[in-house]
Write a protein that holds these residues in place. Structure first.
Motif, short mmCIF file in Angstrom:
data_model
loop_
_atom_site.label_atom_id
_atom_site.label_comp_id
_atom_site.label_asym_id
_atom_site.label_seq_id
_atom_site.Cartn_x
_atom_site.Cartn_y
_atom_site.Cartn_z
N THR A 175 0.84 -1.21 0.00
CA THR A 175 0.00 0.00 0.00
C THR A 175 0.87 1.25 0.00
OG1 THR A 175 -1.73 -1.18 1.21
CG2 THR A 175 -1.84 1.23 1.21
N CYS A 176 1.90 1.24 0.80
CA CYS A 176 2.81 2.40 0.84
C CYS A 176 3.48 2.60 -0.51
CB CYS A 176 3.86 2.20 1.93
SG CYS A 176 3.21 2.32 3.61
N GLU A 177 3.87 1.49 -1.14
CA GLU A 177 4.50 1.62 -2.45
C GLU A 177 3.54 2.23 -3.47
OE1 GLU A 177 5.75 -2.30 -3.36
OE2 GLU A 177 7.64 -2.18 -2.22
N GLY A 178 2.22 1.82 -3.42
CA GLY A 178 1.22 2.41 -4.33
C GLY A 178 1.01 3.90 -4.05
N SER A 179 0.91 4.24 -2.75
CA SER A 179 0.72 5.65 -2.40
C SER A 179 1.92 6.48 -2.83
CB SER A 179 0.51 5.77 -0.88
OG SER A 179 -0.64 5.07 -0.49
N LEU A 180 3.12 5.91 -2.66
CA LEU A 180 4.32 6.63 -3.06
C LEU A 180 4.36 6.86 -4.56
CD1 LEU A 180 7.02 7.85 -2.25
CD2 LEU A 180 8.05 5.58 -2.48
N GLN B 214 4.32 10.45 -6.40
CA GLN B 214 5.34 10.83 -7.37
C GLN B 214 4.73 11.34 -8.66
OE1 GLN B 214 7.59 7.18 -7.53
NE2 GLN B 214 9.14 7.91 -6.04
N GLU B 215 3.61 10.70 -9.11
CA GLU B 215 2.92 11.15 -10.31
C GLU B 215 2.35 12.56 -10.11
OE1 GLU B 215 0.00 8.29 -11.24
OE2 GLU B 215 1.43 6.72 -11.85
N GLN B 216 1.75 12.81 -8.93
CA GLN B 216 1.19 14.14 -8.65
C GLN B 216 2.29 15.20 -8.63
OE1 GLN B 216 -1.19 14.05 -5.10
NE2 GLN B 216 -2.44 12.35 -5.80
N VAL B 217 3.44 14.84 -8.06
CA VAL B 217 4.55 15.80 -8.01
C VAL B 217 5.02 16.13 -9.42
CG1 VAL B 217 6.95 16.12 -7.31
CG2 VAL B 217 5.28 15.17 -5.69
#
Length: 462
Positions: free
Chosen positions: A54-59, A63-66
């Motif tokens: 889950t953390c990897e998906g959120s990360l 990153q895409e939003q950034v």
């Protein structure tokens, strides 16, 4: 492997130890150990693994939003810079509470029209007063030109000067030289006192009709309807009407006999119907506010014909936009037709004058059979801040509510000079709370009040 080691180590943190006996056999130690206490925590491992995923998906999403924000940031910065550059010239006006550049351009247009009007007046009269006005207008033109280069002049002040100059030009070109001399009492100045009611009567239509207007014929030099009295009730919801009644003498009026009824329009919603308590009988015609319009109508008692004229100004108030108020608003009292020694007047308000009272001169051309507005003055008095108004000797007087049994005339605007006086305190006694209309008669110098179904008259003194 790492999670396992960690779990294994964490499991050892309990401090549990097991002592067992062993045997030496074949050069090594052999013993039996209960290994259940070190069993692998499969459920905990799976839960932690799920959290890691889950953390990897959120990360990844972050990153895409950034990356997206980074790509859009230059666009946003460009928009901010563009808006900032466009707003920069207006910052001074915004902080000082002034008008925008659009108002400045409109101000220049008004000034150009004023220069044209003044030039025409100066050509006709060419006296010291017009010469002085020409100099003042020239100075104002220079101020406006400076404002177009830099916003360092208070436009509100300039607009007030423009209003004053416009009123001065109107007064200069319209008031006859012998205006004050025609009526000696007008030369004395403003009204000094108003009597208690000299006439008190219930409307012949009954007290249930609380809104309307009444009075005696107001044209000084007429033979027709010379001594007549009239009553005009607003029968439909106290807003609209299409009839009025005329009595030939004061005695007939007081006794409610020998009257004649007139029908101005076939219905309350006809274009020629009456809207609001606005009427005045002047000579052989009734002047009033036309239904749902910015027009004033003239109904001829002899021919039953109706003529009309549209009031000047930007956003003339009607249909209850700028009624008389102060305490309670009188429905649809937007346009008020009045008469005095100098002729006919219309009192109203416009959006262009910020809802303040406007006074226009109304003239009937008998030969051409045309109703005209010849001059207009703008005041600084908010229309909804007064309960009613009337004209005397070219001066507009405004009243306000004091109590259920008293009004007070507190304000005067002189069209001959353009000057205002808000220090008056002339009482008007009444018998009911609401005032539908006030009108003045130059023949007997009386003020007529339609007071919630009661008809009151007062004597004025100068």
């Amino acid at each position: 492997m790492l999670p396992f080691l960690l779990l294994l180590l964490s499991s050892l943190k309990d401090g549990h130890a097991q002592h067992v006996l062993g045997q030496k056999k074949d050069g090594s130690c052999h013993c039996k150990v209960n290994s259940t206490m070190w069993s692998f925590p499969v459920q905990k491992y799976e839960a932690v693994l799920l959290q890691v995923k889950t953390c990897e998906g959120s990360l990844s999403s972050l990153q895409e939003q950034v990356l997206l924000s980074t790509s859009r940031l230059p666009q946003i910065q460009a928009q901010v810079a563009n808006v900032t550059a466009r707003l920069q010239p207006f910052q001074y006006l915004h902080h000082q509470g002034l008008y925008t550049a659009l108002s400045l351009r409109l101000l220049g247009q008004e000034l150009s029209q004023l220069e044209i009007d003044l030039s025409a007046v100066h050509t006709q009269l060419n006296n010291t007063h017009t010469q002085k006005l020409s100099k003042e207008v020239g100075k104002l033109r220079k101020d406006v030109e400076r404002m177009q280069i830099s916003d360092n002049v208070n436009i509100k002040t300039v607009k007030e000067n423009l209003r004053y100059l416009k009123n001065s030009v109107e007064s200069c070109r319209t008031i006859p030289k012998d205006f004050r001399g025609q009526h000696r009492y007008c030369f004395k100045g403003l009204i000094t006192n108003i009597s208690e009611p000299v006439t008190t009567k219930i409307s012949p239509y009954g007290k249930s009709y609380i809104s309307g207007s009444w009075g005696s014929q107001a044209q000084v030099d007429t033979e027709g309807e010379k001594d007549s009295y009239w009553v005009q009730p607003l029968i439909n919801n106290h807003i609209l009407g299409n009839t009025f009644r005329v009595y030939q003498t004061y005695e007939d009026f007081m006794a409610s006999v020998n009257h004649k009824d007139y029908t101005l329009a076939p219905s309350y919603t006809h274009a020629n119907a009456i809207e609001g308590p606005s009427g005045v009988l002047y000579g052989e015609a009734l002047y009033y506010h036309c239904y749902r319009s910015a027009d004033v109508c003239r109904y001829d008692l002899k021919t039953s014909s109706v003529k009309r004229v549209t009031l000047p100004g930007t956003g003339v108030g009607f249909n209850n936009k700028f009624p008389y108020c102060y305490y309670d608003c009188r429905l649809n009292s937007d346009v008020d037709v009045e008469a005095d020694e100098t002729g006919l007047w219309v009192i109203y308000a416009t959006v262009g004058n910020h809802g303040n009272l406007v006074v226009s001169r109304l003239v009937w051309d008998g030969e051409a059979q045309i109703l005209n507005i010849t001059q207009t003055w703008e005041t600084r008095l908010f229309k909804k801040a007064v309960s009613n108004a009337f004209m005397v000797c070219g001066v507009m007087y405004a009243s306000r509510y004091v109590s259920d049994y008293r009004e007070e005339v507190f304000y005067a605007f002189d069209t001959a000079t353009g000057k205002e006086d808000n220090s008056l305190a002339l009482p008007l006694e009444k018998v009911a709370k609401g005032v539908a209309s006030l009108s003045y008669n130059p023949i007997n110098r009386q003020i007529y009040m339609y007071n919630d179904g009661y008809l009151l008259a007062y004597q004025t003194y100068f």
